[in-house]
Write a protein that holds these residues in place. Structure first.
Motif, PDB file in Angstrom:
ATOM      1  N   LEU A 141       0.842  -1.193   0.000  1.00 14.34           N
ATOM      2  CA  LEU A 141       0.000   0.000   0.000  1.00 14.34           C
ATOM      3  C   LEU A 141       0.880   1.247   0.000  1.00 14.34           C
ATOM      4  O   LEU A 141       1.812   1.355   0.804  1.00 14.34           O
ATOM      5  CB  LEU A 141      -0.924  -0.012   1.228  1.00 14.34           C
ATOM      6  N   ILE A 142       0.556   2.197  -0.879  1.00 15.00           N
ATOM      7  CA  ILE A 142       1.313   3.445  -0.971  1.00 15.00           C
ATOM      8  C   ILE A 142       0.336   4.609  -0.902  1.00 15.00           C
ATOM      9  O   ILE A 142      -0.515   4.759  -1.773  1.00 15.00           O
ATOM     10  CB  ILE A 142       2.118   3.534  -2.281  1.00 15.00           C
ATOM     11  N   THR A 143       0.440   5.417   0.133  1.00 18.76           N
ATOM     12  CA  THR A 143      -0.366   6.631   0.188  1.00 18.76           C
ATOM     13  C   THR A 143       0.332   7.704  -0.635  1.00 18.76           C
ATOM     14  O   THR A 143       1.556   7.797  -0.646  1.00 18.76           O
ATOM     15  CB  THR A 143      -0.535   7.118   1.640  1.00 18.76           C
ATOM     16  N   GLY A 144      -0.450   8.487  -1.354  1.00 16.07           N
ATOM     17  CA  GLY A 144       0.145   9.444  -2.283  1.00 16.07           C
ATOM     18  C   GLY A 144       0.776   8.748  -3.464  1.00 16.07           C
ATOM     19  O   GLY A 144       1.660   9.308  -4.128  1.00 16.07           O
ATOM     20  N   PHE A 149       6.396  11.643  -6.219  1.00 21.60           N
ATOM     21  CA  PHE A 149       7.384  10.689  -5.725  1.00 21.60           C
ATOM     22  C   PHE A 149       6.723   9.410  -5.232  1.00 21.60           C
ATOM     23  O   PHE A 149       7.345   8.342  -5.259  1.00 21.60           O
ATOM     24  CB  PHE A 149       8.211  11.334  -4.613  1.00 21.60           C
ATOM     25  N   GLY A 150       5.466   9.500  -4.795  1.00 20.21           N
ATOM     26  CA  GLY A 150       4.739   8.282  -4.418  1.00 20.21           C
ATOM     27  C   GLY A 150       4.572   7.362  -5.609  1.00 20.21           C
ATOM     28  O   GLY A 150       4.734   6.133  -5.497  1.00 20.21           O
ATOM     29  N   ALA A 151       4.240   7.938  -6.777  1.00 19.08           N
ATOM     30  CA  ALA A 151       4.113   7.135  -7.997  1.00 19.08           C
ATOM     31  C   ALA A 151       5.463   6.564  -8.403  1.00 19.08           C
ATOM     32  O   ALA A 151       5.554   5.421  -8.868  1.00 19.08           O
ATOM     33  CB  ALA A 151       3.528   7.982  -9.116  1.00 19.08           C
ATOM     34  N   ALA A 152       6.539   7.350  -8.250  1.00 17.98           N
ATOM     35  CA  ALA A 152       7.881   6.838  -8.545  1.00 17.98           C
ATOM     36  C   ALA A 152       8.216   5.671  -7.638  1.00 17.98           C
ATOM     37  O   ALA A 152       8.847   4.695  -8.063  1.00 17.98           O
ATOM     38  CB  ALA A 152       8.915   7.955  -8.380  1.00 17.98           C
ATOM     39  N   PRO A 176      -4.979  13.872 -11.535  1.00 16.41           N
ATOM     40  CA  PRO A 176      -4.454  14.276 -12.855  1.00 16.41           C
ATOM     41  C   PRO A 176      -3.390  13.336 -13.405  1.00 16.41           C
ATOM     42  O   PRO A 176      -3.244  13.226 -14.628  1.00 16.41           O
ATOM     43  CB  PRO A 176      -3.884  15.679 -12.597  1.00 16.41           C
ATOM     44  N   GLU A 177      -2.630  12.670 -12.559  1.00 16.83           N
ATOM     45  CA  GLU A 177      -1.578  11.777 -13.024  1.00 16.83           C
ATOM     46  C   GLU A 177      -1.984  10.307 -12.944  1.00 16.83           C
ATOM     47  O   GLU A 177      -1.236   9.433 -13.382  1.00 16.83           O
ATOM     48  CB  GLU A 177      -0.293  11.981 -12.197  1.00 16.83           C
ATOM     49  N   ALA A 178      -3.142  10.027 -12.368  1.00 15.74           N
ATOM     50  CA  ALA A 178      -3.517   8.655 -12.046  1.00 15.74           C
ATOM     51  C   ALA A 178      -3.558   7.748 -13.272  1.00 15.74           C
ATOM     52  O   ALA A 178      -3.035   6.621 -13.249  1.00 15.74           O
ATOM     53  CB  ALA A 178      -4.864   8.641 -11.325  1.00 15.74           C
ATOM     54  N   LEU A 185       2.039   1.064 -14.812  1.00 11.28           N
ATOM     55  CA  LEU A 185       2.178  -0.111 -13.950  1.00 11.28           C
ATOM     56  C   LEU A 185       1.572  -1.355 -14.598  1.00 11.28           C
ATOM     57  O   LEU A 185       2.117  -2.457 -14.480  1.00 11.28           O
ATOM     58  CB  LEU A 185       1.526   0.157 -12.593  1.00 11.28           C
ATOM     59  N   ALA A 186       0.462  -1.173 -15.296  1.00  8.16           N
ATOM     60  CA  ALA A 186      -0.147  -2.315 -15.986  1.00  8.16           C
ATOM     61  C   ALA A 186       0.793  -2.860 -17.052  1.00  8.16           C
ATOM     62  O   ALA A 186       0.894  -4.079 -17.251  1.00  8.16           O
ATOM     63  CB  ALA A 186      -1.482  -1.906 -16.600  1.00  8.16           C
ATOM     64  N   ALA A 187       1.500  -1.955 -17.739  1.00 13.07           N
ATOM     65  CA  ALA A 187       2.459  -2.384 -18.759  1.00 13.07           C
ATOM     66  C   ALA A 187       3.606  -3.176 -18.137  1.00 13.07           C
ATOM     67  O   ALA A 187       4.274  -3.951 -18.831  1.00 13.07           O
ATOM     68  CB  ALA A 187       2.993  -1.174 -19.513  1.00 13.07           C
ATOM     69  N   ARG A 188       3.866  -2.989 -16.859  1.00 11.46           N
ATOM     70  CA  ARG A 188       4.919  -3.724 -16.152  1.00 11.46           C
ATOM     71  C   ARG A 188       4.408  -5.029 -15.557  1.00 11.46           C
ATOM     72  O   ARG A 188       5.133  -5.722 -14.847  1.00 11.46           O
ATOM     73  CB  ARG A 188       5.507  -2.854 -15.034  1.00 11.46           C
ATOM     74  N   GLY A 189       3.154  -5.345 -15.838  1.00 15.74           N
ATOM     75  CA  GLY A 189       2.590  -6.592 -15.326  1.00 15.74           C
ATOM     76  C   GLY A 189       2.116  -6.510 -13.893  1.00 15.74           C
ATOM     77  O   GLY A 189       2.035  -7.538 -13.198  1.00 15.74           O
ATOM     78  N   VAL A 190       1.787  -5.305 -13.437  1.00 13.94           N
ATOM     79  CA  VAL A 190       1.390  -5.089 -12.041  1.00 13.94           C
ATOM     80  C   VAL A 190      -0.107  -4.807 -11.965  1.00 13.94           C
ATOM     81  O   VAL A 190      -0.650  -4.047 -12.777  1.00 13.94           O
ATOM     82  CB  VAL A 190       2.182  -3.912 -11.431  1.00 13.94           C
ATOM     83  N   THR A 191      -0.762  -5.409 -10.990  1.00 11.87           N
ATOM     84  CA  THR A 191      -2.157  -5.087 -10.699  1.00 11.87           C
ATOM     85  C   THR A 191      -2.167  -3.952  -9.688  1.00 11.87           C
ATOM     86  O   THR A 191      -1.900  -4.151  -8.498  1.00 11.87           O
ATOM     87  CB  THR A 191      -2.903  -6.303 -10.125  1.00 11.87           C
TER      88      THR A 191
END
Length: 496
Positions: A141-144, A149-152, A176-178, A185-191
């Motif tokens: 789980l990642i808040t922000g 930087f949370g997305a990074a 706006p960035e979601a 992340l989906a392209a990296r095979g991540v749910t």
């Protein structure tokens, strides 16, 4: 008798010490290969000079027989005690740093020996911890986590093997960035599942964690990257503005701690800021909120993994990049770190067991010039020694050289380098002649390394070691190298 392996003036001084009939045995090869001249007046005392190259003796077919005979004679005299060991100082391997310091500053007599005797006790070995291992079947789980930087961080966790991520922000998928983050992340095979929730709302976060538990992928880690800024002097901050900044940091961290206390987490990371350590007159609430996260990490760390990271300036993503503050931060001495480099550093320290750490890139001399807090004892290990290069950073030195002639610039840098070299040699700057080769002062490879490291750290000037160690290089030559790499001309335009 003088048995010599030094160069330059050491040969002249050694010849002067001999009494009539004395012998000077030259083992060093530097001055011989350089065809240096030799003072002749000392030979009026009927002294003798012998140049000895043992390697040449053993490789020359004509001298091979003599060499073998001499080696056999030496071995015999060592065995029967006529030849005793040279004076030496022995350090256990656990104190190897002291051994190098003794050697570096030429305080030793004879040899410096490092002992690996088991009776000396165990040698402390510090292993470099690797980045955390992530469970592909668990959820993180990642808040922000849907911006900045949370997305990074989410991308970095994905590259480390995470395959299930819960990304929380107040706007969730509508941020706006979601969309770009989720697509990447989906392209990296991540749910990656977005959740719209206020991290300071305990009920809302309880629903998020309940939804995660229902997926069958256990919660294995939490990264608290959510933050809000409302900068301004303390006297201009209203209670509402202060609460807005404190809520995600303090209340959010407390909520995450309470809701996960019964979970078996492999990581619990709280993103703090260097502002918590040094303060910021425009970020009083932000600094206070970050101090809370660090205190929480220390408390939670007594019973399980917990880490608060005091980040320095971050580039490419986040507040500094968004507001275009990178040039200003770099001018102040806080060079922004790219997210990739920053998170790689986090991976290295995450397994160290520390509860609070700091990650950033700083020119401590420049930062100290505008931040008095760095003069306090708690930061003493980070500050360069006073007196190095006159206390100047690259920018300070360039400013000092801006309105001077070429000769004055050369003299200024010469004087600064002399201060550094005098400290390394433990002598007085008045005894250093800028026109004398450095090797004549006994500058060896360790001393040269310290000098070059100082230039790199304080002035961001890279000089290849061989340029410094080659015969005949003087302080003035080195000063010209520095000026060249600083982009300062060493000849007046009027003189061509």
């Amino acid at each position: 008798m003088v048995v010599n392996s030094l160069a330059g003036q050491a040969i002249d001084r050694g010849l002067e010490t001999l009494r009539p009939g004395g012998r000077f045995v030259e083992l060093g090869k530097r001055d011989i290969y350089a065809n240096k001249p030799l003072l002749m007046r000392p030979f009026s005392r009927n002294i003798a000079f012998f140049g000895v190259d043992v390697t040449a003796l053993l490789s020359d077919p004509a001298g091979l027989h003599t060499g073998r005979r001499l080696l056999a004679e030496v071995a015999e005299r060592v065995a029967d005690g006529r030849y005793r060991p040279l004076p030496h100082t022995v350090y256990p391997a656990a104190r190897v740093g002291e051994a190098f310091a003794l050697l570096q500053h030429s305080r030793h007599i004879g040899k410096v020996v490092v002992s690996l005797d088991p009776q000396d006790g165990p040698v402390p070995v510090r292993t470099r911890p690797g980045p955390p291992r992530l469970d592909p079947d668990s959820c993180y789980l990642i808040t922000g986590g849907l911006s900045g930087f949370g997305a990074a961080t989410a991308r970095w966790l994905a590259d480390r093997g995470a395959r299930h991520l819960a990304l929380v922000s107040r706007r969730g998928a509508d941020g706006p960035e979601a969309a770009a983050v989720l697509s990447d992340l989906a392209a990296r095979g991540v749910t990656a599942t977005p959740y719209a929730a206020d991290v300071s709302d305990a009920a809302a976060m309880a629903r998020v964690i309940g939804a995660l538990d229902a997926t069958g992928h256990r919660l294995a880690g939490v990264v608290h990257a959510a933050m809000t800024l409302s900068d301004g002097p303390l006297t201009e901050l209203s209670d509402e503005r202060i609460r807005a900044v404190l809520a995600p940091k303090m209340a959010g961290a407390a909520v995450l701690d309470a809701l996960t206390v019964d979970h078996d987490l492999a990581l619990f990371w709280l993103y703090s800021s260097f502002a918590a350590a040094i303060g910021n007159i425009h970020q009083a609430a932000y600094a206070g909120g970050n101090l809370f996260t660090e205190a929480l990490a220390r408390r939670r760390g007594r019973t399980g993994p917990a880490l608060a990271v005091g980040w320095g300036a971050l580039g490419d993503v986040g507040h500094v990049a968004r507001e275009g503050l990178a040039p200003a931060m770099e001018a102040l001495g806080a060079e922004p770190l790219g997210p990739h480099e920053a998170l790689a550093a986090l991976g290295s320290v995450a397994a160290s067991g520390t509860a609070v750490t700091g990650i950033g890139r700083y020119d401590w001399t420049r930062v100290r010039s505008w931040l008095p807090a760095l003069a306090t004892p708690r930061f003493s290990a980070l500050r360069p020694a006073d007196g190095e290069l006159g206390g100047n950073s690259r920018q300070d030195l360039l400013a000092a050289l801006a309105d001077v002639t070429a000769d004055e610039a050369l003299e200024t840098v010469n004087r600064a380098l002399a201060e550094v070299l005098a400290r390394i040699l433990q002598t007085d700057t008045a005894r250093l002649d800028p026109a004398l080769p450095l090797q004549d002062y006994g500058v060896d490879s360790l001393m040269a390394a310290e000098l070059l490291t100082t230039l790199r750290q304080r002035l961001d000037v890279e000089i290849p070691p061989m340029e410094l160690l080659q015969g005949g290089v003087t302080l003035t030559d080195l000063a010209r190298h520095v000026l060249l790499r600083l982009g300062v001309r060493t000849t007046d335009s009027a003189n061509g």
